[in-house]
Design a protein around this motif. Sequence first.
Motif, short mmCIF file in Angstrom:
data_model
loop_
_atom_site.label_atom_id
_atom_site.label_comp_id
_atom_site.label_asym_id
_atom_site.label_seq_id
_atom_site.Cartn_x
_atom_site.Cartn_y
_atom_site.Cartn_z
N GLU A 122 0.84 -1.09 -0.02
CA GLU A 122 0.11 -0.12 -0.11
C GLU A 122 0.86 1.29 0.00
N TYR A 123 1.82 1.37 1.02
CA TYR A 123 2.88 2.50 0.96
C TYR A 123 3.72 2.54 -0.18
N TRP A 124 4.05 1.53 -0.62
CA TRP A 124 4.98 1.45 -1.71
C TRP A 124 4.24 2.13 -3.00
N THR A 125 2.89 1.74 -3.17
CA THR A 125 2.11 2.34 -4.34
C THR A 125 1.94 3.78 -3.91
N VAL A 131 5.41 -0.26 -9.95
CA VAL A 131 4.87 -1.59 -9.66
C VAL A 131 4.81 -2.37 -10.71
N GLU A 132 5.10 -3.65 -10.61
CA GLU A 132 5.41 -4.32 -11.79
C GLU A 132 3.86 -5.48 -11.84
N THR A 133 3.37 -5.55 -13.07
CA THR A 133 2.22 -6.21 -13.30
C THR A 133 2.46 -7.36 -14.37
N VAL A 134 1.60 -8.09 -14.72
CA VAL A 134 1.68 -8.85 -15.98
C VAL A 134 1.92 -8.02 -17.23
N ASP A 135 1.24 -6.91 -17.22
CA ASP A 135 1.35 -5.82 -18.33
C ASP A 135 2.68 -5.04 -18.55
N GLY A 136 3.50 -5.10 -17.54
CA GLY A 136 4.79 -4.42 -17.34
C GLY A 136 4.91 -3.46 -16.21
N VAL A 137 5.66 -2.58 -16.10
CA VAL A 137 5.94 -1.72 -14.91
C VAL A 137 5.18 -0.37 -15.07
N THR A 138 4.46 -0.06 -13.98
CA THR A 138 3.69 1.17 -14.00
C THR A 138 3.88 2.06 -12.77
N ARG A 139 3.51 3.27 -12.78
CA ARG A 139 3.76 4.18 -11.70
C ARG A 139 2.65 4.88 -11.52
N ARG A 140 1.76 4.98 -10.44
CA ARG A 140 0.80 5.97 -10.07
C ARG A 140 1.43 7.14 -9.44
N PRO A 141 0.62 8.38 -9.60
CA PRO A 141 1.24 9.50 -8.83
C PRO A 141 1.26 9.24 -7.57
N SER A 142 2.35 9.84 -6.65
CA SER A 142 2.32 9.84 -5.26
C SER A 142 1.30 10.46 -4.43
N ASP A 143 0.99 9.99 -3.39
CA ASP A 143 -0.22 10.51 -2.52
C ASP A 143 0.62 11.83 -2.05
N LEU A 145 0.22 13.25 0.83
CA LEU A 145 0.31 12.84 2.20
C LEU A 145 1.50 11.93 2.66
N THR A 146 2.03 10.98 1.69
CA THR A 146 3.07 10.13 1.94
C THR A 146 4.24 10.73 1.36
N ALA A 147 4.23 11.55 0.35
CA ALA A 147 5.65 11.74 -0.57
C ALA A 147 5.25 13.10 -0.98
N PRO A 148 5.06 14.05 -0.27
CA PRO A 148 4.79 15.69 -0.72
C PRO A 148 5.70 16.21 -1.71
N THR A 149 6.94 15.70 -1.72
CA THR A 149 7.87 16.42 -2.97
C THR A 149 8.60 15.28 -3.55
N GLY A 150 8.06 14.06 -3.82
CA GLY A 150 8.66 13.02 -4.56
C GLY A 150 8.48 11.76 -3.81
N ILE A 151 9.56 10.92 -4.22
CA ILE A 151 9.26 9.41 -3.62
C ILE A 151 10.06 9.19 -2.50
N ALA A 152 10.66 10.02 -2.02
CA ALA A 152 11.32 9.83 -0.80
C ALA A 152 11.05 11.09 0.33
N CYS A 153 10.94 10.73 1.63
CA CYS A 153 10.80 11.67 2.63
C CYS A 153 11.98 12.34 3.21
N ALA A 154 13.12 11.89 2.80
CA ALA A 154 14.59 12.44 3.05
C ALA A 154 14.83 12.39 4.85
N CYS A 155 14.22 11.25 5.10
CA CYS A 155 14.39 10.87 6.54
C CYS A 155 15.76 10.14 6.67
#
Length: 155
Positions: A122-125, A131-143, A145-155
């Motif tokens: 859930e939080y990975w997504t 995310v890898e599926t049978v159709d290939g690798v996809t990416r959803r926009p980050s939430d 609230l969990t990644a306000p400036t990108g994919i890392a919280c810089a902690c």
Amino acid sequence: MATVVSAVLRTAAAEQERAIAHFAGKLAFETDPSDVAADLGAGVGGWVLVDSRSQESWDQGHVPGAIHLPTREIAARAALAVPEGTPVVTYCWGPACNGGTKAALEFAKLGYPVKEMIGGMEYWTREGLPVETVDGVTRRPSDPLTAPTGIACAC
């Protein structure tokens, strides 16, 4: 005038030594999606990521580079899938699911060094990670609230 009692401090914070032991212990058992993604992205090896969910969940989408080993199959298949002594990171769906914890316990019973990826799939997504599926690798926009400036919280 009535004195207001702090709900936060009703139970006192732990003394320094106990706090250090507790939080260091937590980090010994857990990692998070950002740290897993950082290692995978940098090609840092030496550990194996295990998705412990059902086949249907795996097919719906999983972390690229993970291996699929449902919890109920770990005791029988771990030695074939993961070399002895290799550190393992387990995950399942998310924080409301203890499947990653159950999988980590199974690996620990077999003698593997193990950590759980808190937040799971859930939080990975939600962090906008691939995310890898049978159709290939996809990416959803980050939430935001969990990644306000990108994919890392810089902690």
